[in-house]
Design an enzyme around this catalytic site. Structure first.
Site, PDB file in Angstrom:
ATOM      1  N   ARG A  18      74.666  61.119  40.994  1.00  0.00           N
ATOM      2  CA  ARG A  18      73.624  62.039  41.452  1.00  0.00           C
ATOM      3  C   ARG A  18      72.230  61.495  41.154  1.00  0.00           C
ATOM      4  O   ARG A  18      71.331  61.598  41.962  1.00  0.00           O
ATOM      5  CB  ARG A  18      73.799  63.398  40.761  1.00  0.00           C
ATOM      6  CG  ARG A  18      73.870  64.549  41.730  1.00  0.00           C
ATOM      7  CD  ARG A  18      74.038  65.856  40.981  1.00  0.00           C
ATOM      8  NE  ARG A  18      75.326  65.966  40.335  1.00  0.00           N
ATOM      9  CZ  ARG A  18      76.433  66.349  40.948  1.00  0.00           C
ATOM     10  NH1 ARG A  18      76.411  66.657  42.216  1.00  0.00           N
ATOM     11  NH2 ARG A  18      77.575  66.431  40.298  1.00  0.00           N
ATOM     12  N   ASP A  30      79.022  57.313  35.412  1.00  0.00           N
ATOM     13  CA  ASP A  30      77.750  57.085  36.123  1.00  0.00           C
ATOM     14  C   ASP A  30      76.895  55.951  35.570  1.00  0.00           C
ATOM     15  O   ASP A  30      75.967  55.490  36.236  1.00  0.00           O
ATOM     16  CB  ASP A  30      76.903  58.365  36.113  1.00  0.00           C
ATOM     17  CG  ASP A  30      77.522  59.459  36.960  1.00  0.00           C
ATOM     18  OD1 ASP A  30      78.381  59.127  37.797  1.00  0.00           O
ATOM     19  OD2 ASP A  30      77.156  60.630  36.778  1.00  0.00           O
ATOM     20  N   ALA A  58      79.359  45.982  51.529  1.00  0.00           N
ATOM     21  CA  ALA A  58      78.727  47.013  52.360  1.00  0.00           C
ATOM     22  C   ALA A  58      77.521  46.448  53.110  1.00  0.00           C
ATOM     23  O   ALA A  58      76.816  45.584  52.590  1.00  0.00           O
ATOM     24  CB  ALA A  58      78.290  48.182  51.486  1.00  0.00           C
ATOM     25  N   ARG A  74      84.494  50.824  63.850  1.00  0.00           N
ATOM     26  CA  ARG A  74      83.791  52.032  63.429  1.00  0.00           C
ATOM     27  C   ARG A  74      82.782  51.755  62.328  1.00  0.00           C
ATOM     28  O   ARG A  74      82.868  50.761  61.621  1.00  0.00           O
ATOM     29  CB  ARG A  74      84.791  53.060  62.894  1.00  0.00           C
ATOM     30  CG  ARG A  74      85.479  53.818  63.994  1.00  0.00           C
ATOM     31  CD  ARG A  74      86.495  54.771  63.424  1.00  0.00           C
ATOM     32  NE  ARG A  74      87.174  55.455  64.529  1.00  0.00           N
ATOM     33  CZ  ARG A  74      88.405  55.922  64.469  1.00  0.00           C
ATOM     34  NH1 ARG A  74      89.114  55.779  63.366  1.00  0.00           N
ATOM     35  NH2 ARG A  74      88.935  56.535  65.498  1.00  0.00           N
ATOM     36  N   MET A 129      80.097  58.689  43.675  1.00  0.00           N
ATOM     37  CA  MET A 129      79.424  59.504  42.660  1.00  0.00           C
ATOM     38  C   MET A 129      78.146  58.812  42.172  1.00  0.00           C
ATOM     39  O   MET A 129      78.024  57.593  42.242  1.00  0.00           O
ATOM     40  CB  MET A 129      80.368  59.792  41.504  1.00  0.00           C
ATOM     41  CG  MET A 129      81.348  60.909  41.835  1.00  0.00           C
ATOM     42  SD  MET A 129      82.356  61.377  40.429  1.00  0.00           S
ATOM     43  CE  MET A 129      83.106  62.878  41.053  1.00  0.00           C
ATOM     44  N   ASP A 152      75.023  62.485  28.279  1.00  0.00           N
ATOM     45  CA  ASP A 152      73.778  62.838  27.585  1.00  0.00           C
ATOM     46  C   ASP A 152      73.733  64.308  27.151  1.00  0.00           C
ATOM     47  O   ASP A 152      73.126  64.632  26.138  1.00  0.00           O
ATOM     48  CB  ASP A 152      72.544  62.448  28.411  1.00  0.00           C
ATOM     49  CG  ASP A 152      72.562  63.022  29.809  1.00  0.00           C
ATOM     50  OD1 ASP A 152      73.543  63.699  30.174  1.00  0.00           O
ATOM     51  OD2 ASP A 152      71.578  62.801  30.533  1.00  0.00           O
ATOM     52  N   ARG A 205      83.176  72.197  28.878  1.00  0.00           N
ATOM     53  CA  ARG A 205      81.737  72.460  28.774  1.00  0.00           C
ATOM     54  C   ARG A 205      81.623  73.800  28.045  1.00  0.00           C
ATOM     55  O   ARG A 205      82.275  74.770  28.430  1.00  0.00           O
ATOM     56  CB  ARG A 205      81.098  72.509  30.156  1.00  0.00           C
ATOM     57  CG  ARG A 205      81.294  71.185  30.906  1.00  0.00           C
ATOM     58  CD  ARG A 205      80.438  71.080  32.142  1.00  0.00           C
ATOM     59  NE  ARG A 205      80.955  70.057  33.047  1.00  0.00           N
ATOM     60  CZ  ARG A 205      80.535  68.786  33.064  1.00  0.00           C
ATOM     61  NH1 ARG A 205      79.615  68.366  32.219  1.00  0.00           N
ATOM     62  NH2 ARG A 205      81.042  67.925  33.915  1.00  0.00           N
ATOM     63  N   ASP A 258      74.612  56.034  33.356  1.00  0.00           N
ATOM     64  CA  ASP A 258      73.208  56.462  33.411  1.00  0.00           C
ATOM     65  C   ASP A 258      72.621  56.720  32.027  1.00  0.00           C
ATOM     66  O   ASP A 258      71.753  57.568  31.870  1.00  0.00           O
ATOM     67  CB  ASP A 258      73.094  57.721  34.283  1.00  0.00           C
ATOM     68  CG  ASP A 258      73.994  58.858  33.795  1.00  0.00           C
ATOM     69  OD1 ASP A 258      74.808  58.607  32.885  1.00  0.00           O
ATOM     70  OD2 ASP A 258      73.877  59.975  34.310  1.00  0.00           O
ATOM     71  N   THR A 260      81.068  58.195  30.486  1.00  0.00           N
ATOM     72  CA  THR A 260      80.747  58.784  31.793  1.00  0.00           C
ATOM     73  C   THR A 260      80.802  57.653  32.818  1.00  0.00           C
ATOM     74  O   THR A 260      80.422  56.528  32.495  1.00  0.00           O
ATOM     75  CB  THR A 260      79.338  59.445  31.810  1.00  0.00           C
ATOM     76  OG1 THR A 260      78.935  59.634  33.170  1.00  0.00           O
ATOM     77  CG2 THR A 260      78.278  58.594  31.137  1.00  0.00           C
TER      78      THR A 260
HETATM   79  P1  ATP Z   1      78.567  64.400  32.118  1.00  0.00           P
HETATM   80  O1  ATP Z   1      77.873  63.060  32.185  1.00  0.00           O
HETATM   81  O2  ATP Z   1      79.941  64.360  32.622  1.00  0.00           O
HETATM   82  O3  ATP Z   1      77.761  65.527  32.725  1.00  0.00           O
HETATM   83  P2  ATP Z   1      77.688  65.482  29.634  1.00  0.00           P
HETATM   84  O4  ATP Z   1      78.051  65.215  28.221  1.00  0.00           O
HETATM   85  O5  ATP Z   1      76.274  65.177  30.029  1.00  0.00           O
HETATM   86  O6  ATP Z   1      78.720  64.716  30.554  1.00  0.00           O
HETATM   87  P3  ATP Z   1      77.216  68.348  29.838  1.00  0.00           P
HETATM   88  O7  ATP Z   1      78.007  69.386  30.551  1.00  0.00           O
HETATM   89  O8  ATP Z   1      75.795  68.187  30.188  1.00  0.00           O
HETATM   90  O9  ATP Z   1      78.047  66.993  30.009  1.00  0.00           O
HETATM   91  O10 ATP Z   1      77.295  68.644  28.264  1.00  0.00           O
HETATM   92  C1  ATP Z   1      78.542  68.822  27.625  1.00  0.00           C
HETATM   93  C2  ATP Z   1      78.430  69.908  26.584  1.00  0.00           C
HETATM   94  O11 ATP Z   1      77.457  69.533  25.596  1.00  0.00           O
HETATM   95  C3  ATP Z   1      77.945  71.258  27.106  1.00  0.00           C
HETATM   96  O12 ATP Z   1      78.972  72.015  27.694  1.00  0.00           O
HETATM   97  C4  ATP Z   1      77.430  71.904  25.837  1.00  0.00           C
HETATM   98  O13 ATP Z   1      78.489  72.425  25.076  1.00  0.00           O
HETATM   99  C5  ATP Z   1      76.825  70.709  25.086  1.00  0.00           C
HETATM  100  N1  ATP Z   1      75.382  70.675  25.348  1.00  0.00           N
HETATM  101  C6  ATP Z   1      74.733  70.158  26.408  1.00  0.00           C
HETATM  102  N2  ATP Z   1      73.416  70.378  26.325  1.00  0.00           N
HETATM  103  C7  ATP Z   1      73.215  71.072  25.186  1.00  0.00           C
HETATM  104  C8  ATP Z   1      72.086  71.634  24.534  1.00  0.00           C
HETATM  105  N3  ATP Z   1      70.852  71.519  25.053  1.00  0.00           N
HETATM  106  N4  ATP Z   1      72.272  72.277  23.368  1.00  0.00           N
HETATM  107  C9  ATP Z   1      73.497  72.392  22.837  1.00  0.00           C
HETATM  108  N5  ATP Z   1      74.607  71.915  23.397  1.00  0.00           N
HETATM  109  C10 ATP Z   1      74.483  71.266  24.551  1.00  0.00           C
END
Ligand code: ATP
Length: 328
Positions: free
Chosen positions: A176, A132, A191, A167, A174, A107, A76, A134, A130
């Site tokens: 959220r 999730d 379940a 039980r 996972m 996303d 990240r 989502d 991912t």
């Molecule tokens: P997960 O579903 O596991 O959370 P993700 O891709 O949504 O995956 P994030 O941590 O939200 O994970 O985003 C990954 C990286 O994308 C961030 O560490 C950042 O570098 C970049 N990123 C996220 N949002 C922005 C933003 N608004 N502007 C620029 N870069 C971004």
């Protein structure tokens, strides 16, 4: 096909998920198939900023189709969220002659790609990775099917001990903001109740359902709880609540945690990753940009990144009904 793109970068970003390696392999080999150079970008956007690049050929992705995690590492990057960070990334990409990139992530990663594309008119494609599930524009994200299989496998094991001791188990999975894992794995593992962020079952109905379950002679009960369930109590608070109100139950809690993100990808995820990688590369070569490659009704489709980021893939309410019928 347009010949303007000759070197494509590929990175994994955000949380890792099973199938990311299979997608990297697919991108690398599709590039080789079309005589395009492919560059692995390590550690997500942070590695892009630092120029942590390595040339990849078809043989550099041997024996990874079956591996969980990501050989490119994920990260990240706070710096990429700033214009200065993205400027550095652009300079590093340009220096290396990379003229498009494919980001495998969620996303947040797509938001970063979209902003970067808007600022530098740089061709980008997203592949949803991912567990999730989502993300709008795809019925399956990479890793989701594997996570479902992992969760079902673990709940089967928990049920063995649950039924030996009569039980009740609360199993936290996972998810959220989305209950896809809880709902589907819950049905798959039989379940009694499934608590998800999208629906508020209500504490009273949960107690009623557990009372009925006991009265009907069930020897064990499993309640699958999504991390972000709407009922508003943690699994540990739920345990206390049920023990107070239904003393006949001996309750245990199991939080599955990060094991859900690991392990060898399922066949479904490997095939999906291979298909998405091919489409991502070929779409870039056709001059398309700023899309996510997903699967809908078994067809590989492009969705504008902006829509994929803003929307969400809804749970199937019919599954909630099926789950209710199954737990009679
Ligand atoms: P997960 O579903 O596991 O959370 P993700 O891709 O949504 O995956 P994030 O941590 O939200 O994970 O985003 C990954 C990286 O994308 C961030 O560490 C950042 O570098 C970049 N990123 C996220 N949002 C922005 C933003 N608004 N502007 C620029 N870069 C971004």
């Amino acid at each position: 096909m347009s010949k303007s793109i000759t070197k494509i970068g590929v990175l994994t970003s955000g949380g890792d998920s099973p199938g990311m390696n299979a997608a990297i392999r697919s991108v690398v080999r599709t590039c080789a198939f079309h005589n395009i150079e492919c560059i692995g970008i390590y550690r997500g956007y942070q590695g892009m900023i630092e120029g942590d690049f390595k040339e990849m050929g078809p043989r550099s992705v041997n024996n990874i189709v079956n591996k969980g995690g990501t050989v490119l590492k994920s990260a990240r990057s706070v710096e990429f969220r700033t214009p200065e960070g993205r400027k550095k990334a652009y300079e590093k990409l340009t220096e290396a002659g990379i003229d498009a990139f494919i980001v495998i992530g969620g996303d947040g990663s797509f938001t970063g790609a979209e902003i970067f594309n808007n600022e530098y008119n740089f061709p980008v494609m997203g592949i949803p990775g991912t567990i999730d599930n989502d993300i709008f524009g795809t019925s399956h994200t990479l890793g989701y099917d594997t996570a479902l299989n992992t969760v079902v496998d673990v709940i089967d094991k928990i049920r063995d001990t649950a039924s030996s001791h009569n039980r009740l188990f609360f199993v936290e999975v996972m998810g959220r903001d989305a209950g896809h894992i809880a709902l589907n794995a819950g049905i798959g593992a039989g379940a009694e109740e499934i608590l998800i962020p999208e629906e508020d079952l209500g504490l009273e109905r949960l107690l009623e359902s557990l009372r009925k379950s006991k009265a009907s002679g069930k020897s064990s009960s499993i309640v699958v709880v999504s991390e972000g369930d709407k009922i508003g109590k943690s699994v540990f608070e739920l345990k206390d609540y049920v023990e107070e109100n239904l003393p006949e139950y001996e309750v245990r809690v199991s939080v599955l945690g990060h094991m859900q993100r690991g392990g060898a990808p399922s066949c479904f995820d490997r095939v999906l990753a291979s298909r998405l990688g091919v489409k991502a590369v070929e779409s870039l070569l056709e001059g398309k940009s700023n899309f996510m490659v997903g699967i809908l009704k078994d067809v590989i489709e492009l969705t504008p990144l902006e829509q994929a980021i803003k929307g969400e893939y809804p749970i199937d309410l019919e599954l909630v009904r099926v789950s209710d019928i199954m737990s009679i």
